[in-house]
Motif scaffolding. Structure first.
Motif: not given
Lengths: 322, 322
Positions: A77-84, A90-103
């Protein structure tokens, strides 16, 4: 209201569902894509974004939306990321800034959390937890998830990952191996696969006759099989739920010592086993609670329809944006 | 500041201590009475109130005070009551409205909570938790208490009694009988008496030589005895702390799954055993934590001087009054 809608997006292991939701919790429009087989988050978004933009336009454009809420595995929630996220290619990386990407893609403020936290917010916004300030949501599905609400706020902890009650250790000695790599987690007993493992164990011990052995797929039993057998009065099936409910109820007694919630709310497949699972949970929860807590915390079933709950939960996050 | 002081009152099993505290956490004046042998709360207050009024007058009168904070066994923050406190003769009734009673007697707004919550607020106001929004305070004394802070607020739960982490069940099979009447509570292992019980058990099992058997009061060992022996390099004494620390660390890993705190802060007698208890706690906490939490939560020792901590903690409540 100026902005009558929120958009909820639930990223599941198999499908991504999304819906336009109004303030009363009605899903006025919805859609679905496969979460599937993308190499990167960008490739996935390249398919998702046009779908979201289309549904937003159909509802009157981005000015009509208070926000977008996303429920995602290992969502922070804080970072807006999906992590591992373990089950999403496609979400196995660390710190995908997905909230920002959708925004960026939609022009609408977007927040993200994990699916169980989204379920808790959904329940508080549209469901049985309306008006409650202190409750715990337990999702009993493929895994065991949780969303904890204290003083009206979801508990995210200092790092955004709080509320992993499926991974409290409930069996210290000879605990079952859990998907997380440790032993004895609640999830290894109270998830759908946990119940199936218990069923296999009980059938193998086989001291009592059970109709479960008559199933063609006896080596591959599901919690649904156990439920069907329990409905027919099968004693072993009833004992499987009793065993599972006891472990859950004991764990709940410890959760109550932590946050003394008004209610613990169950959601998901196993919760549908009705009294077969509810009664033993309730008994064990009361039996193992400290005196001052005994009988104070309600055990409730989610009121959100299972098919819509994920989208409703995610969408409810969109109302929290000020 | 218009109101430079708060008054802290700590009601212990034996003594009641109170002090006038300024915003920097300096105790500018203090006093003490016996909590003792009163039949009723009214009789106790008849002795306490004149003492409080005297110290308030000496500091310049009630206009100088932002509030009074009371730390009391089984204190309920919401209701301002003391309920059925086990070790205080005059407090065995239900719902003694003690905060209101003190407020009427002194003319100063008064709030009340249990001693462990007061310790947590004290640590956040004056101690090592300054600036932290998410932490757990664990008090290791005659019993094991806890104060949980989430999003900068103490967790009181729906009924005002949340945060009883001394009474999570850590040993399901053959757990030790706890003072609360149940079996296997953390308190039965990690309190001063818990450590003494472990010492007796280890000495009785007596497979290895230990200087603990040379003590005249070998049947009545204290955790201080165990500490003294550990300092001398006694292997059994070191193992006693290792055993206790392991149980604490495993329990902490479960607490972390709940609220993912920035720190767990230890306070009280057992915490003074230094590395003998810290190292095994830390190891077990990391070993048993879920992957995403591993190594993120700090294990800290309270920075408040033990003799003042109770009054400072209670007093800090007085700053929360708006």
């Amino acid at each position: 209201m100026d902005k009558p809608y929120v958009l909820g997006v639930d990223i599941g292991g198999t499908n991504t569902v999304f819906g336009v939701v109004d303030a009363r919790g009605e899903i006025v429009d919805s859609g679905k894509i496969s979460t599937g087989n993308y190499e990167t988050a960008e490739a996935y978004l390249a398919v998702l974004a046009p779908e979201l933009i289309a549904i937003i336009e159909k509802a009157g454009g981005k000015e009509k939306f208070n926000g977008i809420g996303i429920g995602a595995p290992n969502g922070n929630y804080y970072a807006g990321t999906i992590e591992d996220a373990p089950n999403v290619r496609w979400a196995k990386e660390k710190n995908i800034p997905f909230a920002k990407m959708v925004e960026y893609a939609t022009g609408i403020t977007t927040v993200l959390t994990n699916d169980a936290n989204a379920a808790a917010i959904g329940e508080m916004t549209y469901g049985v937890a309306k008006g409650m300030k202190n409750f715990i949501m337990i999702t009993l599905g493929t895994g065991v998830g949780s969303g904890i609400v204290i003083n009206g706020q979801v508990v995210y902890g200092h790092d955004g990952f709080a509320g992993e009650l499926g991974h409290v250790i409930v069996e210290k000695e000879n605990g079952r191996l859990c998907g997380c790599g440790r032993k004895g987690c609640l999830e290894a007993y109270a998830s759908a696969t946990g119940v199936a493992r218990t069923a296999r164990k009980f059938v193998e011990e086989g001291k009592i006759k059970t109709i479960l052995t008559e199933y063609a797929h006896v080596d591959n039993l599901t919690s649904k099989d156990v439920y069907d057998a329990a409905v027919k009065g099968d004693k072993v099936a009833i004992d499987i739920f009793r065993y599972t409910g006891q472990i859950l109820g004991e764990a709940f007694a410890n959760f109550i010592a932590f946050s003394s919630p008004e209610a613990i709310i169950l959601f998901g497949g196993l919760a549908r086993a009705g009294k077969f699972i509810f009664d033993p949970i309730q008994e064990a929860m009361i039996e193992h609670s400290l005196g001052i807590f005994k009988g104070k915390t309600k055990l409730l079933l989610s009121e959100l329809p299972e098919s819509d709950a994920a989208v409703l939960g995610a969408s409810a996050l969109g109302w929290e944006i000020k």
